[in-house]
Design an enzyme around this catalytic site. Sequence first.
Site, mmCIF file in Angstrom:
data_model
loop_
_atom_site.group_PDB
_atom_site.id
_atom_site.type_symbol
_atom_site.label_atom_id
_atom_site.label_comp_id
_atom_site.label_asym_id
_atom_site.label_seq_id
_atom_site.Cartn_x
_atom_site.Cartn_y
_atom_site.Cartn_z
ATOM 1 N N ARG A 66 -4.852 9.455 11.673
ATOM 2 C CA ARG A 66 -4.029 8.997 10.557
ATOM 3 C C ARG A 66 -3.957 7.476 10.449
ATOM 4 O O ARG A 66 -3.183 6.964 9.648
ATOM 5 C CB ARG A 66 -2.603 9.557 10.697
ATOM 6 N N GLU A 102 11.890 12.759 3.492
ATOM 7 C CA GLU A 102 10.703 13.072 2.702
ATOM 8 C C GLU A 102 10.885 14.437 2.055
ATOM 9 O O GLU A 102 11.380 15.378 2.680
ATOM 10 C CB GLU A 102 9.451 13.086 3.583
ATOM 11 N N HIS A 134 2.076 9.099 0.048
ATOM 12 C CA HIS A 134 0.714 9.573 0.278
ATOM 13 C C HIS A 134 0.267 10.420 -0.906
ATOM 14 O O HIS A 134 1.027 11.228 -1.431
ATOM 15 C CB HIS A 134 0.630 10.393 1.566
ATOM 16 N N GLU A 188 -6.620 12.467 1.303
ATOM 17 C CA GLU A 188 -5.276 11.887 1.296
ATOM 18 C C GLU A 188 -5.381 10.369 1.349
ATOM 19 O O GLU A 188 -5.843 9.815 2.355
ATOM 20 C CB GLU A 188 -4.465 12.403 2.491
ATOM 21 N N ASP A 222 13.052 -0.266 -30.291
ATOM 22 C CA ASP A 222 12.658 -1.671 -30.235
ATOM 23 C C ASP A 222 11.862 -1.927 -28.964
ATOM 24 O O ASP A 222 12.432 -2.035 -27.876
ATOM 25 C CB ASP A 222 13.917 -2.551 -30.276
ATOM 26 N N ARG A 233 -3.445 7.105 1.845
ATOM 27 C CA ARG A 233 -2.174 6.898 2.542
ATOM 28 C C ARG A 233 -1.485 5.572 2.222
ATOM 29 O O ARG A 233 -0.378 5.324 2.688
ATOM 30 C CB ARG A 233 -2.412 6.994 4.058
ATOM 31 N N GLU A 235 8.594 9.397 0.314
ATOM 32 C CA GLU A 235 9.600 9.061 1.317
ATOM 33 C C GLU A 235 10.637 8.132 0.691
ATOM 34 O O GLU A 235 10.322 7.353 -0.207
ATOM 35 C CB GLU A 235 8.941 8.402 2.530
ATOM 36 N N GLU A 281 3.516 12.911 -1.496
ATOM 37 C CA GLU A 281 4.513 12.985 -0.429
ATOM 38 C C GLU A 281 5.384 11.739 -0.542
ATOM 39 O O GLU A 281 4.969 10.649 -0.165
ATOM 40 C CB GLU A 281 3.842 13.036 0.944
ATOM 41 N N GLU A 290 12.531 11.917 8.127
ATOM 42 C CA GLU A 290 11.344 11.172 8.534
ATOM 43 C C GLU A 290 11.595 10.415 9.835
ATOM 44 O O GLU A 290 12.648 10.542 10.460
ATOM 45 C CB GLU A 290 10.892 10.226 7.404
#
Length: 442
Positions: free
Chosen positions: A314, A194, A243, A331, A52, A333, A132, A130, A187
């Site tokens: 970063r 992580e 990430h 990457e 359903d 982020r 976390e 990645e 982390e």
Amino acid sequence: MIMTNDDVLREAQEKGVKFIRLQFTDIFGILKNVAITIEQLEKALDGQLMFDGSSIEGFARIEESDMYLRPDPNTFVVFPWRPKEGAVARLICDVYNPDGTSFGGCPRSALKKALKEAADLGYTLNVGPELEFFLFHTDPEGRPTTVTHDKAGYFDLTPVDLGENARRDMVLTLEQMGYEIEASHHEVAPGQHEIDFKYADALDIADKIATFRFVVRTIAQHHGLHATFMPKPIFGINGSGMHSNQSLFKDGKNAFYDPNDPLELSEIAYQYVAGLMKHARSFTAITNPTVNSYKRLVPGYEAPCYIAWSGRNRSPLIRIPAKRGASTRIELRSPDPSCNPYLALAVQLKAGLDGIKNKLTPPPAVDMNIFAMTNEERANLNIGSLPGSLKEALDELAQASVMQEALGSHIYHRFYEAKMEEWDSFRVTVSQWELDRYLALY
């Protein structure tokens, strides 16, 4: 290895499977399942089992509720934590209409559509996530708290990292289920962890992310802990991200790599980055889909909030990790682990492909710490910002035809309506912060 229906039936018999969970996600990425016995497995593999759809958030109205599940035999796996006798396995399914057409509200099908668009251009998408998460104590009634089990920090070990035993069991369980774990560690924030697993094609990774969250929470529960993928459960410390490392392959070679470029990046890589940057504000509603997501996307806690790219630092939205050759990748982020992985990867791929199709060029890389810049310095470099709230992100999504196309009309409209209701509920709720701030003052 490609699995067939016959392979699934044989393996289920050999491993003593008694129950099978047919799993799928709603439009918010919440895992759902229909449990069947082994006697119904052949019928299920033939796509004959109905459920359903009107009872699933964002799926169908009550007058069009009949839906069919079509299991993907490649997703068959036995749950290692269940008894060997009467074992329990799972299959991840696509959702279909009674007439045999793909259901427009199926997130997995939305990702398949984006992957087909890439395939038509000769590309396959590989993704390495990645994820976390936090581990918290539960209260005497088993309800989750925000009381953490440790005071550890980045890469700390036992006896400081009291969650190491739980994390070890998570890794062992995931490996038994076919994951290749590349790293697991504590982390930055207390109680934060992580676990990274090896990249693979995007559909397999989306399946793995959905399963990963389920496995992590299950194993945490066995240790008397609660695992949460809520982006920002505690004020004043880092939130949890997801990430997304991604690369396109063409004819078996990494299409992002060019040894003759100063950064060893191909024109395709630059165009893909430009597409992500162009659509970042509009796909953020999908990659960061909760009110709480925007408590993470603020300066000072390592999460990106500015739309820029760099091969060195970063702080921008997009980073280019150092590895080259077959490992060349970008990457992104900003995504967080509360997102629907199928939709999040679909909109990212769609954005990147739009950059390739239109031969977009990204702005110059920003190799300085953007968080340390003034507003004027960021303005001079034309560095934009991600949306500051779910409402702002939804407004951007409402103007973005490319992102709406990636989702499909059904998912876009149901997602938008549900998330606007969520925003309105948040907007009118009187919070503890307001009481603490104003009750005695006025």
